[in-house]
Write an enzyme that holds these catalytic residues in place. Structure first.
Site, short mmCIF file in Angstrom:
data_model
loop_
_atom_site.label_atom_id
_atom_site.label_comp_id
_atom_site.label_asym_id
_atom_site.label_seq_id
_atom_site.Cartn_x
_atom_site.Cartn_y
_atom_site.Cartn_z
CG HIS A 124 41.44 81.91 35.72
ND1 HIS A 124 41.89 80.78 35.08
CD2 HIS A 124 42.54 82.67 35.92
CE1 HIS A 124 43.20 80.86 34.90
NE2 HIS A 124 43.62 82.00 35.41
CG ASP A 201 38.61 79.24 40.69
OD1 ASP A 201 39.52 79.21 41.55
OD2 ASP A 201 38.80 79.60 39.52
CD GLN A 204 43.86 85.19 42.51
OE1 GLN A 204 44.38 85.82 43.44
NE2 GLN A 204 44.56 84.80 41.45
CE LYS A 227 46.45 81.49 41.48
NZ LYS A 227 47.19 82.23 40.47
CB CYS A 366 43.74 83.55 32.59
SG CYS A 366 45.45 83.16 32.25
N1 C6P Z 1 45.37 83.02 38.15
C1 C6P Z 1 46.55 85.14 37.87
O1 C6P Z 1 47.56 85.80 37.64
P1 C6P Z 1 46.57 77.56 38.51
O2 C6P Z 1 47.30 78.15 37.33
O3 C6P Z 1 45.98 76.22 38.19
O4 C6P Z 1 47.37 77.58 39.76
O5 C6P Z 1 45.35 78.57 38.83
C2 C6P Z 1 44.40 78.87 37.84
C3 C6P Z 1 43.44 79.90 38.34
C4 C6P Z 1 42.11 79.54 38.51
N2 C6P Z 1 41.21 80.40 39.00
C5 C6P Z 1 41.55 81.66 39.35
C6 C6P Z 1 40.51 82.56 39.92
C7 C6P Z 1 42.87 82.09 39.19
O6 C6P Z 1 43.20 83.33 39.53
C8 C6P Z 1 43.83 81.21 38.65
C9 C6P Z 1 45.24 81.66 38.39
C10 C6P Z 1 46.68 83.63 37.96
O7 C6P Z 1 45.46 85.66 38.05
C11 C6P Z 1 47.41 83.08 36.76
S1 C6P Z 1 46.50 83.25 35.27
#
Ligand code: C6P
Length: 408
Positions: A124, A201, A204, A227, A366
Site C-alpha cells: 500500500h 503492515d 488488512q 477496519k 492506493c
Molecule cells: N487501505 C483500502 O481501501 P489507514 O488509512 O492509515 O487506516 O490505513 C492505510 C493502509 C495501510 N496498509 C494497508 C495494507 C491498507 O489496506 C491501508 C488502507 C484502505 O484498501 C484505504 S486506501
C-alpha cells in the site's frame, strides 16, 4: 460451516439496516473501513456524555476515570496481539501514522547512507512513501521484492534481496488489493537470521486473522482501528520494548516529556514518549470495546466464516460472469476479490452497482505500483466481513449482470 450467524451479528450494526438509492444496503467495502457495532457507538457516546476529561494530567475524578479507561484499552490491545508488555502498544491515528512514526524514529536511529530497506511489490502507498522519504533523507536505497502473476510473493527473490545492507524489511501481512496472505513467519525468520529489523503492515490482517507478535517474532506491527469495528482516527503500532526504548521520539510536545528546560528536554517513559499531545481518547476507548466485540465473536470463527464467503463468491463470479478476470489468486487469501470484467472501466461498474445499493471499491486501492505491474488502471474490489451473507453475494452477482447489460 461455522457457528457464526451473520444474520444475528448484523443486528448489532445499525448502519446496515437502511436503503441506499432505494435498495437495501449491501456493504462490500470493508477493506476500506468496516462498519461499527452499537456497543462501540455507545461507548464513544457514553464517554463524551459521562467521562470526558484529558488523560494522564489531572488529579480530579473525571481525569482519572478517563485515564483508567484509556489505559484499560491499552491492556486489551496488548492481549489482542499477545505483546509482552503494555508499553509495547503505542496509540497512533492509524496504520499510516504508525508507519510514519516508525520511518522517522527508526530512520534517525538505525538508517545510514548506503543502507537498504526492503519492501514488496504489493505494498500500500502507506508502506512505500514513508520509506522513500526516509531513503531520500538518509541516502539509503529502497529495494522491492517482486510478486508472481497469481499475486503471491516471490519468496526466494525476497530472500535473495536480503544482504548485510538490509537494515529493515517492511511488508504487508495481507494485501488490500489482491487478498494475498503473505507467509510472514517465513519472511520474518529470514530477516531475523540476516539481522534485519522487521515491520509488518497489519491493516488488512488484524480484522481477519489472529495475531501473535511473540509467535511471529517481528519487531514492529501496525494496524488501524476503523477496519476492525473501531472508530476512525485510531490505531496502534506494536514495537519491541528494547527497540522502542532506543528510538528517539517521533513528535515533540506535551505528554512525551519528563522534564523541560530551555537548555534540554528529557523524554517520558514508554509508551508516552511516542504519544505527544492530547490523544484520541474516545477513539482509544471505542477501539477497546471493538476488541471485546471481536473477541466475543472469536477471530477463528471470523476467519472460517469469511473464508466460506470468499470461496462462495469466487465460485459464483467465475460461473456467472464469463468475462471476469480476478486479480489475486494466491493459495492463501483473505476475504476480498479484485476483478475486472471485459473492457469495462471499474468506475462504470462500481457506479452502476451503487445505484443498486451495493457498495464496492473501485480504483487503484492506493497500490499504484501494483496496478502498473499488472498494466491496469484499477479494479473493482468486493471485500467481505463477518456480517455479510451469501444472499448479499447473490445480489452482487445479479447486480453485475444488470450492469453488464446496461454497459453493453
Ligand atoms: N487501505 C483500502 O481501501 P489507514 O488509512 O492509515 O487506516 O490505513 C492505510 C493502509 C495501510 N496498509 C494497508 C495494507 C491498507 O489496506 C491501508 C488502507 C484502505 O484498501 C484505504 S486506501
Amino acid at each position: 460451516m461455522t457457528n457464526l450467524d451473520p444474520y444475528k451479528t448484523r443486528a448489532d450494526f445499525p448502519i446496515l439496516h437502511q436503503d441506499i438509492n432505494g435498495k437495501p444496503l449491501v456493504y462490500f467495502d470493508n477493506g476500506a473501513s468496516s462498519q461499527k457495532p452499537k456497543v462501540v457507538i455507545d461507548a464513544v457516546s457514553n464517554y463524551y456524555s459521562k467521562s470526558h476529561a484529558n488523560v494522564h494530567r489531572g488529579v480530579h475524578t473525571l481525569s482519572q476515570e478517563a485515564t483508567n479507561m484509556y489505559e484499560d484499552a491499552r491492556r486489551k490491545l496488548k492481549t489482542f496481539v499477545n505483546a509482552r508488555f503494555e508499553e509495547e502498544i503505542v496509540f497512533t491515528s492509524g496504520t499510516t501514522q504508525s508507519i510514519n512514526l516508525l520511518a522517522f524514529s527508526i530512520g534517525e536511529k538505525y538508517i545510514q547512507k548506503g543502507d537498504e530497506i526492503l519492501i514488496t511489490e504489493m505494498e500500500h502507498h502507506s508502506n512505500i512513501v514513508p520509506w522513500q522519504m526516509l531513503c531520500e533523507r538518509k541516502g539509503a536505497t529502497l529495494k522491492v521484492a517482486p510478486i508472481f502473476d497469481n499475486g503471491e510473493l516471490n519468496v526466494d527473490a525476497f530472500k535473495q534481496l536480503l544482504s548485510y545492507k538490509t537494515k529493515l524489511a517492511a511488508f504487508i501481512h495481507v494485501s488490500n488489493t489482491l487478498g494475498t496472505v503473505n507467509p510472514v513467519k517465513e519472511l520474518i525468520n529470514a530477516c531475523n537470521a540476516n539481522g534485519t529489523k522487521v515491520f509488518i503492515d497489519g491493516a488488512q490482517s488484524a480484522p481477519h486473522l489472529k495475531i501473535d507478535v511473540q509467535d511471529l517474532n517481528c519487531d514492529f506491527y501496525a494496524f488501524s482501528g476503523h477496519k476492525l469495528c473501531g472508530p476512525t482516527g485510531i490505531g496502534i503500532i506494536y514495537g519491541r520494548k528494547d527497540l522502542l526504548e532506543e528510538m528517539p521520539p517521533y513528535q515533540g510536545g506535551g505528554e512525551m516529556i519528563k522534564t523541560v528546560t530551555f537548555e534540554k528536554t528529557t523524554y517520558n517513559e514508554l509508551p508516552h514518549k511516542f504519544e505527544a499531545g492530547t490523544p484520541n481518547i474516545a477513539g482509544v476507548i471505542g477501539l477497546g470495546v471493538a476488541i471485546d466485540y471481536i473477541n466475543n465473536l472469536g477471530l477463528l470463527n471470523i476467519e472460517k466464516y469469511e473464508n466460506e464467503l470468499l470461496q462462495y463468491a469466487t465460485k459464483q463470479l467465475i460461473e456467472n460472469i464469463p468475462e471476469i478476470k480476478i486479480y489475486g489468486n494466491a493459495k492463501h487469501k483473505a476475504s476480498l476479490i479484485s476483478f475486472l470484467i471485459g473492457n469495462h472501466h471499474p468506475y462504470d461498474v462500481g457506479a452502476l452497482l451503487d445505484q443498486m445499493g451495493i457498495a464496492v471499491r473501485t480504483g487503484h486501492h492506493c497500490t499504484e505500483p501494483l496496478m502498473s505491474r499488472y498494466g491496469i488502471p484499477g479494479t473493482i474490489r468486493a471485500s467481505f466481513s463477518f456480517y455479510n451473507t451469501k444472499e448479499e453475494i447473490d445480489k452482487m452477482i445479479s447486480g453485475l449482470q444488470k450492469a453488464l447489460n446496461i454497459l453493453s
